[in-house]
Design an enzyme around this catalytic site. Structure first.
Site, PDB file in Angstrom:
ATOM      1  N   ASN A 242     -89.356   7.320  13.937  1.00 14.06           N
ATOM      2  CA  ASN A 242     -90.369   6.992  14.941  1.00 14.06           C
ATOM      3  C   ASN A 242     -90.114   5.579  15.463  1.00 14.06           C
ATOM      4  OD1 ASN A 242     -92.666   6.218  16.323  1.00 14.06           O
ATOM      5  ND2 ASN A 242     -94.118   7.049  14.830  1.00 14.06           N
TER       6      ASN A 242
ATOM      7  N   CYS B 125     -97.714   3.476  20.228  1.00 16.54           N
ATOM      8  CA  CYS B 125     -96.637   4.432  20.537  1.00 16.54           C
ATOM      9  C   CYS B 125     -96.786   5.074  21.911  1.00 16.54           C
ATOM     10  CB  CYS B 125     -96.581   5.518  19.475  1.00 16.54           C
ATOM     11  SG  CYS B 125     -96.281   4.868  17.838  1.00 16.54           S
TER      12      CYS B 125
ATOM     13  N   HIS C 157     -93.180  12.068  22.105  1.00 16.26           N
ATOM     14  CA  HIS C 157     -93.066  10.941  21.180  1.00 16.26           C
ATOM     15  C   HIS C 157     -92.558  11.498  19.853  1.00 16.26           C
ATOM     16  CE1 HIS C 157     -93.768   7.621  18.665  1.00 16.26           C
ATOM     17  NE2 HIS C 157     -94.907   8.026  18.153  1.00 16.26           N
TER      18      HIS C 157
HETATM   19  N1  COA Z   1     -91.874  10.539  -0.531  1.00 16.20           N
HETATM   20  C1  COA Z   1     -92.437  11.338  -1.444  1.00 16.20           C
HETATM   21  N2  COA Z   1     -93.754  11.561  -1.514  1.00 16.20           N
HETATM   22  C2  COA Z   1     -94.510  10.914  -0.620  1.00 16.20           C
HETATM   23  C3  COA Z   1     -93.983  10.067   0.359  1.00 16.20           C
HETATM   24  C4  COA Z   1     -92.599   9.882   0.383  1.00 16.20           C
HETATM   25  N3  COA Z   1     -91.987   9.100   1.295  1.00 16.20           N
HETATM   26  N4  COA Z   1     -94.990   9.600   1.130  1.00 16.20           N
HETATM   27  C5  COA Z   1     -96.117  10.118   0.647  1.00 16.20           C
HETATM   28  N5  COA Z   1     -95.833  10.920  -0.415  1.00 16.20           N
HETATM   29  C6  COA Z   1     -96.739  11.661  -1.280  1.00 16.20           C
HETATM   30  C7  COA Z   1     -98.148  11.158  -1.212  1.00 16.20           C
HETATM   31  O1  COA Z   1     -98.285  10.027  -2.043  1.00 16.20           O
HETATM   32  C8  COA Z   1     -98.924  12.350  -1.701  1.00 16.20           C
HETATM   33  O2  COA Z   1     -98.859  12.357  -3.087  1.00 16.20           O
HETATM   34  P1  COA Z   1    -100.188  12.663  -3.958  1.00 16.20           P
HETATM   35  O3  COA Z   1    -100.601  14.064  -3.528  1.00 16.20           O
HETATM   36  O4  COA Z   1     -99.693  12.580  -5.345  1.00 16.20           O
HETATM   37  O5  COA Z   1    -101.152  11.616  -3.545  1.00 16.20           O
HETATM   38  C9  COA Z   1     -98.102  13.534  -1.205  1.00 16.20           C
HETATM   39  O6  COA Z   1     -96.823  13.000  -0.805  1.00 16.20           O
HETATM   40  C10 COA Z   1     -98.702  14.220   0.001  1.00 16.20           C
HETATM   41  O7  COA Z   1     -99.143  13.238   0.873  1.00 16.20           O
HETATM   42  P2  COA Z   1     -99.751  13.603   2.266  1.00 16.20           P
HETATM   43  O8  COA Z   1    -100.198  12.348   2.927  1.00 16.20           O
HETATM   44  O9  COA Z   1    -100.722  14.729   2.149  1.00 16.20           O
HETATM   45  O10 COA Z   1     -98.447  14.174   2.996  1.00 16.20           O
HETATM   46  P3  COA Z   1     -98.348  14.733   4.434  1.00 16.20           P
HETATM   47  O11 COA Z   1     -97.854  16.097   4.400  1.00 16.20           O
HETATM   48  O12 COA Z   1     -99.588  14.465   5.242  1.00 16.20           O
HETATM   49  O13 COA Z   1     -97.207  13.817   5.061  1.00 16.20           O
HETATM   50  C11 COA Z   1     -96.985  11.959   6.519  1.00 16.20           C
HETATM   51  C12 COA Z   1     -97.391  12.429   5.132  1.00 16.20           C
HETATM   52  C13 COA Z   1     -97.152  10.450   6.598  1.00 16.20           C
HETATM   53  C14 COA Z   1     -95.523  12.307   6.749  1.00 16.20           C
HETATM   54  C15 COA Z   1     -97.872  12.684   7.586  1.00 16.20           C
HETATM   55  O14 COA Z   1     -99.220  12.549   7.225  1.00 16.20           O
HETATM   56  C16 COA Z   1     -97.683  12.152   8.957  1.00 16.20           C
HETATM   57  O15 COA Z   1     -96.615  12.266   9.545  1.00 16.20           O
HETATM   58  N6  COA Z   1     -98.761  11.604   9.568  1.00 16.20           N
HETATM   59  C17 COA Z   1     -98.690  11.064  10.897  1.00 16.20           C
HETATM   60  C18 COA Z   1     -98.084   9.706  10.820  1.00 16.20           C
HETATM   61  C19 COA Z   1     -97.625   9.222  12.164  1.00 16.20           C
HETATM   62  O16 COA Z   1     -97.139   9.961  12.962  1.00 16.20           O
HETATM   63  N7  COA Z   1     -97.737   7.912  12.361  1.00 16.20           N
HETATM   64  C20 COA Z   1     -97.287   7.263  13.523  1.00 16.20           C
HETATM   65  C21 COA Z   1     -98.211   7.480  14.643  1.00 16.20           C
HETATM   66  S1  COA Z   1     -97.531   6.946  16.142  1.00 16.20           S
END
Ligand code: COA
Length: 359
Positions: A285, A115, A255
């Protein structure tokens, strides 16, 4: 030799027509619009249609950027394409784009830093311009990630979208363009954002496909923590390297990965959200394409204007980070062409005076 800078004189974007909303995901996954909006800020994204490929999307964005710059493809001296999702692993998609554009046989290469690719590519183009070897460079950030995500993995597939953005960078002697940059990488976090199969380490075998190793895997929490750790610091460092303060930045064009990450970076750099451009709700993204697409929209909407100082700040696979402080300046005649005209003028004056003295 006078210093040479790379001014952004053209910009363009291409996003596929196909809109995929959060409601579309609700129909096939255990997710909700409420969760996606609250955790990421994304409401919809664009997905390439069948048959749509990276090289074509890039060419469309590039043509728009060349049009704004008032240049023909044959005026280009260099093409740099940032992408992790090229048409093929080889040949490089940059050569396909050069051919589709009809850009003559200019140097073209593909740069892969996830990215952060567009900011790395922009900093690279600036070096070519500063060295005097390039006058007009085309820098593209493009991605079709929808072809590389697991549609059953709700934590990744909802995040990504497809698109392309391009800028034309032109040599000038006025201090502008990339005033400073801060590039970094930490390969110890490689496994947190990885597409395991398809490279030399894990060829695409039946076994790899059964294990779904052809899809992007992400440890969202780790990537989130990494991003909030590095972004604010990188932004502050790049601003300081440019000899500026946070107050001098007119707009951050970050980004577009997660609105919570963007808010954290702005907070750490002591910049209010009014100075941050966000369009993640529309496109999700788009990886290397997200900053050039956001730049185009910021300019279209009048949020960024010629004369402004912008901060492009990004993070991604590698893990990597990259920030550039960029000043948009009024377009002048490219430095090398002006120089050519002055040397002609010098030759003409010298020649006519020697003619007069011999009369
Ligand atoms: N819908 C509903 N629930 C979801 C879900 C979705 N699309 N995706 C994940 N969950 C659930 C998980 O399974 C987890 O459930 P559990 O507690 O029963 O295991 C719960 O939501 C919380 O997950 P968590 O990973 O703690 O959520 P979060 O607040 O960290 O958000 C992301 C998840 C992926 C949105 C976040 O971590 C993120 O944006 N990370 C950076 C990713 C990124 O930018 N990547 C590209 C880099 S260039």
């Amino acid at each position: 030799m006078a210093e040479r800078y790379g001014n952004i004189v053209g910009w363009g974007k291409y996003v596929p027509d196909r809109v995929v909303t959060n409601a579309d995901f609700e129909k096939r996954l255990d997710t909700s619009d409420e969760w996606i909006v609250a955790r990421t800020g994304i409401r919809e994204r664009r997905h390439a249609s069948e048959g749509e490929v990276t090289s074509q999307m890039s060419t469309a964005a590039a043509r728009e950027a060349l049009g704004i710059a008032g240049l023909r493809p044959s005026d280009l001296d260099l093409i740099i394409v940032a992408t992790s999702t090229p048409d093929y692993l080889t040949p490089p998609v940059s050569s396909q784009i050069q051919h589709l554009l009809g850009a003559g046989h200019v140097g073209a290469f593909t740069l892969v830093t996830g990215c952060t690719g567009f900011v790395y590519a922009l900093a690279t183009a600036q070096q070519f311009i500063a060295s005097g070897s390039v006058t007009n460079a085309l820098v593209i950030g493009v991605e079709i990630i929808s072809r590389f995500v697991d549609w059953e993995d709700r934590a990744t597939c909802i995040l990504f979208g497809d698109g392309a953005g391009a800028v034309v960078v032109q040599a000038t002697d006025e201090p502008c363009g990339v005033l400073s940059f801060d590039l970094g990488s930490d390969g110890s976090g490689a496994e947190h954002l990885i597409l395991p199969a398809g490279g030399a380490a894990i060829p695409v075998t039946h076994e790899a496909l059964v294990k779904k190793q052809q899809y992007l895997r992400m440890n969202g929490n780790e990537v989130f923590k990494f991003a909030t750790r590095v972004l604010g610091k990188s932004l502050r460092q790049a601003i300081a390297k440019a000899g500026l303060t946070a107050d001098d930045i007119d707009l951050i064009v970050p980004h577009q990965a997660n609105v919570r990450i963007i808010e954290s970076a702005a907070r750490q750099a002591k910049l209010p959200m009014e100075k941050v451009f966000v369009n993640i709700h529309k496109y999700g993204n788009t990886s290397a394409a997200s900053i050039p697409i956001a730049l185009c929209e910021a300019l279209e909407e009048g949020r960024a204007r010629v004369g402004d100082t912008l901060a492009f700040v990004s993070f991604g696979a590698g893990l990597t980070w990259a920030t550039a402080i960029v000043k948009l300046a009024e377009r002048k005649q490219p430095v090398s062409r002006r120089k050519r005209w002055f040397s002609f003028l010098g030759w003409f004056i010298r020649d006519s005076s020697s003619l007069r003295s011999s009369e």
